[in-house]
Design a protein around this motif. Structure first.
Motif, PDB file in Angstrom:
ATOM      1  N   ALA A   1      -1.454   7.504   9.055  1.00 41.91           N
ATOM      2  CA  ALA A   1      -1.797   6.944   7.684  1.00 41.91           C
ATOM      3  C   ALA A   1      -0.547   5.773   7.494  1.00 41.91           C
ATOM      4  CB  ALA A   1      -1.329   7.637   6.344  1.00 41.91           C
ATOM      5  N   ARG A   2      -0.978   4.496   6.538  1.00 44.74           N
ATOM      6  CA  ARG A   2       0.682   3.330   6.321  1.00 44.74           C
ATOM      7  C   ARG A   2       0.330   3.412   4.417  1.00 44.74           C
ATOM      8  NH1 ARG A   2      -3.044  -1.718   8.975  1.00 44.74           N
ATOM      9  NH2 ARG A   2      -4.553  -2.004   7.242  1.00 44.74           N
ATOM     10  N   PRO A   3       2.467   2.558   4.380  1.00 49.20           N
ATOM     11  CA  PRO A   3       2.340   2.511   3.348  1.00 49.20           C
ATOM     12  C   PRO A   3       1.462   0.822   2.807  1.00 49.20           C
ATOM     13  CG  PRO A   3       4.228   2.396   4.001  1.00 49.20           C
ATOM     14  CD  PRO A   3       2.906   3.366   5.142  1.00 49.20           C
ATOM     15  N   PHE A   4       1.224   1.034   1.071  1.00 49.92           N
ATOM     16  CA  PHE A   4       0.685  -0.310   0.577  1.00 49.92           C
ATOM     17  C   PHE A   4       0.976  -0.415  -0.278  1.00 49.92           C
ATOM     18  CE2 PHE A   4      -2.857   1.841  -0.804  1.00 49.92           C
ATOM     19  CZ  PHE A   4      -2.494   1.743  -2.053  1.00 49.92           C
ATOM     20  N   ALA A   5       1.372  -1.528  -0.437  1.00 46.78           N
ATOM     21  CA  ALA A   5       1.848  -2.071  -1.887  1.00 46.78           C
ATOM     22  C   ALA A   5       0.956  -3.568  -2.854  1.00 46.78           C
ATOM     23  CB  ALA A   5       3.172  -2.297  -3.063  1.00 46.78           C
ATOM     24  N   THR A   6       0.590  -3.173  -4.002  1.00 42.55           N
ATOM     25  CA  THR A   6      -0.104  -4.429  -4.464  1.00 42.55           C
ATOM     26  C   THR A   6       0.803  -4.993  -4.951  1.00 42.55           C
ATOM     27  OG1 THR A   6      -0.243  -3.383  -6.541  1.00 42.55           O
ATOM     28  CG2 THR A   6      -2.551  -3.318  -4.602  1.00 42.55           C
ATOM     29  N   ALA A   7       0.738  -6.181  -4.251  1.00 43.57           N
ATOM     30  CA  ALA A   7       1.303  -7.963  -4.688  1.00 43.57           C
ATOM     31  C   ALA A   7       1.261  -9.062  -5.563  1.00 43.57           C
ATOM     32  CB  ALA A   7       1.966  -8.746  -3.599  1.00 43.57           C
TER      33      ALA A   7
ATOM     34  N   SER B   1      -7.735   5.496   0.260  1.00 43.35           N
ATOM     35  CA  SER B   1      -6.550   4.599   0.011  1.00 43.35           C
ATOM     36  C   SER B   1      -6.046   6.112  -1.133  1.00 43.35           C
ATOM     37  CB  SER B   1      -6.486   3.891  -0.923  1.00 43.35           C
ATOM     38  OG  SER B   1      -6.948   2.623  -0.007  1.00 43.35           O
ATOM     39  N   THR B   2      -5.330   6.490  -1.392  1.00 44.51           N
ATOM     40  CA  THR B   2      -4.294   7.665  -2.785  1.00 44.51           C
ATOM     41  C   THR B   2      -4.662   6.797  -3.947  1.00 44.51           C
ATOM     42  OG1 THR B   2      -1.858   7.094  -2.148  1.00 44.51           O
ATOM     43  CG2 THR B   2      -2.942   8.530  -1.026  1.00 44.51           C
ATOM     44  N   ALA B   3      -4.251   6.930  -4.905  1.00 39.16           N
ATOM     45  CA  ALA B   3      -4.135   6.250  -6.805  1.00 39.16           C
ATOM     46  C   ALA B   3      -2.912   5.908  -6.128  1.00 39.16           C
ATOM     47  CB  ALA B   3      -3.966   6.888  -7.128  1.00 39.16           C
ATOM     48  N   THR B   4      -2.454   5.181  -6.961  1.00 42.78           N
ATOM     49  CA  THR B   4      -0.759   3.545  -6.385  1.00 42.78           C
ATOM     50  C   THR B   4       0.409   4.260  -7.435  1.00 42.78           C
ATOM     51  OG1 THR B   4      -1.273   2.028  -8.450  1.00 42.78           O
ATOM     52  CG2 THR B   4      -1.978   1.869  -5.947  1.00 42.78           C
ATOM     53  N   THR B   5       1.392   4.919  -6.905  1.00 44.03           N
ATOM     54  CA  THR B   5       2.487   4.998  -8.321  1.00 44.03           C
ATOM     55  C   THR B   5       3.597   3.833  -8.535  1.00 44.03           C
ATOM     56  OG1 THR B   5       1.755   7.327  -7.928  1.00 44.03           O
ATOM     57  CG2 THR B   5       3.819   6.766  -9.022  1.00 44.03           C
ATOM     58  N   LYS B   6       4.194   3.224  -9.948  1.00 45.25           N
ATOM     59  CA  LYS B   6       4.968   2.522  -9.986  1.00 45.25           C
ATOM     60  C   LYS B   6       6.201   3.240  -9.768  1.00 45.25           C
ATOM     61  CE  LYS B   6       2.296  -0.436 -12.387  1.00 45.25           C
ATOM     62  NZ  LYS B   6       2.157  -1.764 -14.394  1.00 45.25           N
ATOM     63  N   THR B   7       7.391   2.083  -8.589  1.00 53.32           N
ATOM     64  CA  THR B   7       8.337   2.079  -8.757  1.00 53.32           C
ATOM     65  C   THR B   7       9.507   1.933  -9.467  1.00 53.32           C
ATOM     66  OG1 THR B   7       8.767   0.215  -7.172  1.00 53.32           O
ATOM     67  CG2 THR B   7       8.034   1.613  -5.844  1.00 53.32           C
ATOM     68  N   ALA B   8      10.693   2.495  -9.145  1.00 58.31           N
ATOM     69  CA  ALA B   8      11.674   2.098 -10.311  1.00 58.31           C
ATOM     70  C   ALA B   8      12.936   2.041  -9.399  1.00 58.31           C
ATOM     71  CB  ALA B   8      11.953   3.395 -11.246  1.00 58.31           C
TER      72      ALA B   8
ATOM     73  N   GLY C   1      13.738  -4.802  -7.764  1.00 56.48           N
ATOM     74  CA  GLY C   1      14.098  -3.861  -9.150  1.00 56.48           C
ATOM     75  C   GLY C   1      12.754  -4.231 -10.045  1.00 56.48           C
ATOM     76  N   LEU C   2      11.340  -4.338  -8.848  1.00 55.75           N
ATOM     77  CA  LEU C   2      10.308  -4.318  -9.310  1.00 55.75           C
ATOM     78  C   LEU C   2       9.447  -3.136  -9.338  1.00 55.75           C
ATOM     79  CD1 LEU C   2       8.971  -7.792  -7.711  1.00 55.75           C
ATOM     80  CD2 LEU C   2      10.327  -7.363 -10.088  1.00 55.75           C
ATOM     81  N   ALA C   3       8.625  -3.044 -10.461  1.00 57.53           N
ATOM     82  CA  ALA C   3       7.693  -1.830 -10.496  1.00 57.53           C
ATOM     83  C   ALA C   3       5.812  -1.955  -9.660  1.00 57.53           C
ATOM     84  CB  ALA C   3       7.437  -1.468 -11.849  1.00 57.53           C
ATOM     85  N   TRP C   4       6.230  -1.645  -8.052  1.00 56.05           N
ATOM     86  CA  TRP C   4       5.750  -1.631  -7.531  1.00 56.05           C
ATOM     87  C   TRP C   4       4.192  -0.786  -7.576  1.00 56.05           C
ATOM     88  CZ3 TRP C   4       5.177  -6.077  -4.109  1.00 56.05           C
ATOM     89  CH2 TRP C   4       6.668  -7.119  -4.920  1.00 56.05           C
ATOM     90  N   PRO C   5       2.944  -0.927  -7.404  1.00 51.56           N
ATOM     91  CA  PRO C   5       2.231   0.421  -6.823  1.00 51.56           C
ATOM     92  C   PRO C   5       2.258   0.086  -5.481  1.00 51.56           C
ATOM     93  CG  PRO C   5       1.165  -1.282  -8.653  1.00 51.56           C
ATOM     94  CD  PRO C   5       2.548  -2.222  -7.927  1.00 51.56           C
ATOM     95  N   VAL C   6       2.699   1.712  -5.799  1.00 54.26           N
ATOM     96  CA  VAL C   6       3.175   1.461  -3.618  1.00 54.26           C
ATOM     97  C   VAL C   6       1.683   3.105  -4.132  1.00 54.26           C
ATOM     98  CG1 VAL C   6       4.011   2.641  -2.072  1.00 54.26           C
ATOM     99  CG2 VAL C   6       5.097   0.751  -3.794  1.00 54.26           C
ATOM    100  N   GLY C   7       0.639   2.685  -2.654  1.00 53.03           N
ATOM    101  CA  GLY C   7      -0.104   4.679  -2.287  1.00 53.03           C
ATOM    102  C   GLY C   7      -0.048   4.610  -0.556  1.00 53.03           C
ATOM    103  N   PHE C   8      -0.699   5.460  -0.074  1.00 51.84           N
ATOM    104  CA  PHE C   8      -0.689   5.033   1.045  1.00 51.84           C
ATOM    105  C   PHE C   8      -2.197   5.350   1.717  1.00 51.84           C
ATOM    106  CE2 PHE C   8       3.232   7.087   0.311  1.00 51.84           C
ATOM    107  CZ  PHE C   8       3.713   7.035   1.858  1.00 51.84           C
TER     108      PHE C   8
END
Length: 637
Positions: free
Chosen positions: A491-497, A463-470, A447-454
């Motif tokens: 590649a690998r995905p990442f999120a800023t926590a 790194s790509t830019a990040t996009t927030k999840t919903a 349920g959190l708006a994680w900024p996610v990229g690769f």
């Protein structure tokens, strides 16, 4: 989840990299300590810590605590370093914060006001405990009391202060506490004046806040302080001579009196004859929410509870009532509840007895507002050791991510620890062309708006830019261009926590671009060249907006052919208002449309939720969803 077309993002050309084996495994999602180990935060691994407090300062988690140094208890503050692999005290040494290096300190509270970090604590001056506040200086190399001296805040320099709580209200620093007046305990609130040179009581006098000025001690307990709609509110527990009642007051508009937010004999308790303990107050959307623990019978156990002020402002209503709305086990006692708000949703932390020890737990209110659900459940979701007892859990929001601090025994002494919620990445895949690739990953977001990229490139340095999840889960999609044909990449995905560093990373995966002028996207391949079995679906925008009566086109990316169902819900509804069928005949990009009508009538303006469901021939099913806003058409002139 969102997909950005090629012409809206410029991505640097990837250099050649060493190929990694593909991975369809999931990264373990849980509450994780950014820094674990035997003693990640304590000044000394052989001394006990107590009274943690947690706050965000400059996007970084800071934790305060008190720790015995062999002579007395010292106040200390640490922050997570930029690499995310260690906790460091901005000001270390034998006694960095205490007024006296030989005075015992306890009961910390952190707050950030006007770009400065403050810590409050209580310190024994040999006669009584004095309430004190220090701030970290601009250089970050010293702690300074804005108002020092023998007794800067107490109502009386000869009486003991208890349970300090700091809060920022309208850019001003406030502190709440309770203090004996020689007859009973009185709730008090002070603020730092505009010049920062003195503490001024917000309504002084003999009994400015208590419901009764004459109850024998211990008559008040555990204050909590919060900004609710720009107004200071204070919650506390007070005895009425028979039991302990939760109460909340706010400062009136003139700033010259504290007014109870619904008074009376028992305005908030679940039972007017049961004892309440340990308050926590937070404002959500301008509405006060208060948490507490309440005994469910004279000889029963404490249940964690939350109430909010009703829309009319005339009564407190419990947020999910019943005999045991939050506890994991109604026969086990909850303690020290703490509230926080994330995206307008209340979260609560507490400690609760399990089979052998006390466990830290965190729940949130579900989307329907009908139940409290643990963010991550199980027998021991947060404790460092599932056989050791945790105490004094403190919840805070850092960069939009819940963090919790607590102290836990290691069977020798008590260690202060901090954990944060991390997302779960699974089934990362790539759909390559000859000179580009569409990268997808499925992520459980809680349920959190994680900024996610690769991350990608040699050593994953780009790194790509990040996009927030919903939503609770999403498929995140990003495009890479400028690749070399017939070349292996990884590649690998990442999120800023919660802060810029450290990143939470998913498993690496590999792909090979097509030969020059070869066919378009191809599906991920298995060990013998078979199509990968994992179905992923990602909607192409993070939200949609249209006028009433217009068609809605939902663009998507999908990893295999599948049957599609587009469903339209109200924003919080559970039953679809409309269903539209379709087919994704091949992997790659596509779209599905809704005519904008419900029961043959134009859908009214409002906020909705669009959910796209895909079902493959092998019966795999996956979904993605985004908010949809329908506006009124312009008025005809």
């Amino acid at each position: 989840m969102p997909w950005i077309p090629f012409d809206r993002r410029v991505v640097a050309t990837l250099p050649a990299v060493i190929a990694f084996a593909g991975c369809a495994c999931a990264a373990e999602a849980a509450w994780k300590q950014p820094v674990g180990g035997a003693s990640p935060i304590n000044q000394s691994s052989t001394q006990s810590a107590s009274a943690p407090s947690l706050a965000e300062f400059g996007g970084v988690p800071y934790v305060a605590w008190t720790e015995f140094d062999g002579v007395n208890e010292e106040v200390r503050v640490s922050r997570l370093n930029a690499a995310g692999n260690g906790w460091q005290q901005p000001v270390g040494g034998a006694s960095p914060i205490n007024q006296s290096s030989t005075g015992n300190a306890n009961a910390t509270s952190l707050a950030v006001v006007a770009g400065a970090l403050y810590v409050a604590w209580l310190e024994d001056d040999g006669v009584n405990y004095e309430l004190r506040v220090s701030r970290l200086n601009e250089a970050g190399n010293d702690w300074q009391q804005p108002v020092g001296g023998a007794s800067p805040i107490n109502q009386s320099p000869s009486m003991t202060a208890n349970s300090p709580r700091l809060a920022e209200v309208g850019g001003v620093l406030y502190v709440a506490w309770y203090e004996s007046d020689g007859t009973n305990d009185e709730m008090r609130v002070s603020r730092l004046n505009q010049a920062g040179t003195d503490w001024v009581q917000v309504v002084g006098g003999a009994s400015p806040i208590n419901n009764s000025a004459s109850m024998a001690p211990p008559n008040v307990l555990t204050p909590s302080l919060a900004d609710v709609g720009g107004v200071p509110h204070v919650a506390w527990i007070e005895s009425d001579g028979a039991n302990q009642e939760v109460r909340v007051s706010r400062l009136n508009a003139a700033g010259n009196d504290w007014v109870q937010v619904v008074g009376g004999a028992s305005p908030i308790n679940n039972s007017a004859t049961a004892d309440a303990v340990q308050t926590s107050l937070v404002g959500i959307g301008g509405i006060p929410y208060v948490a507490w623990a309440e005994f469910d019978a004279p000889a029963g156990n404490p249940e964690a509870r939350v109430s909010r002020l009703n829309s009319a402002g005339t009564a407190w209503e419990e947020v999910v009532g019943g005999p045991s709305p939050i506890n994991v086990l109604p026969t086990m006692g909850a303690s020290q509840p703490r509230l926080a708000a994330i995206g307008g949703v209340p979260y609560i932390s507490w400690t609760e007895f399990g089979a052998t020890n006390r466990e830290v737990r965190v729940s949130r209110l579900n989307s329907a507002g009908t139940a409290w659900e643990q963010v991550i459940g199980g027998p021991s979701p947060i404790n460092h050791a599932p056989t050791q007892s945790a105490e004094q859990a403190r919840l805070a929001v850092i960069g939009g991510v819940p963090h919790v601090a607590w102290v836990e025994s290691d069977a020798t002494n008590d260690e202060v620890r901090v954990s944060r919620l991390e997302p779960d990445f699974s089934s990362s895949q790539a759909l390559p062309t000859d000179t580009g690739a569409t990268l997808l990953t499925r992520v459980a977001t809680y349920g959190l708006a994680w900024p996610v990229g690769f991350e990608h490139g040699a050593g994953f340095a780009s790194s790509t830019a990040t996009t927030k999840t919903a939503g609770d889960s999403a498929t995140v999609v990003h495009l890479l261009s400028g690749l070399t044909p017939a070349t292996a990449y990884s590649a690998r995905p990442f999120a800023t926590a919660g802060s810029v560093q450290p990143r939470v990373r998913g498993p690496a995966f590999s792909f090979t671009t097509r030969p020059a002028n070869g066919p378009g996207p191809t599906g991920p391949r298995g060990p013998a060249g078979e199509p990968a079995i994992k179905l992923l679906l990602g909607l192409a925008a993070d939200r949609l907006k249209t006028r009433a009566g217009r068609r809605v086109k939902a663009k998507y990316v999908i990893t295999a052919a599948a049957a599609l169902t587009l469903e339209i819900y109200t924003r919080t509804g559970k039953t679809p208002l409309v269903r539209v069928g379709g087919t994704a005949r091949k992997l790659g990009r596509g779209q599905i449309a809704w005519n904008g009508k419900i029961a043959r009538k134009r859908a009214p303006a409002g906020r909705y939720r669009l959910l796209l469901r895909a079902t493959a021939a092998d019966r795999q099913t996956t979904t993605d969803q985004i908010p949809l806003r329908i506006t009124r058409p312009p008025k005809k002139r």
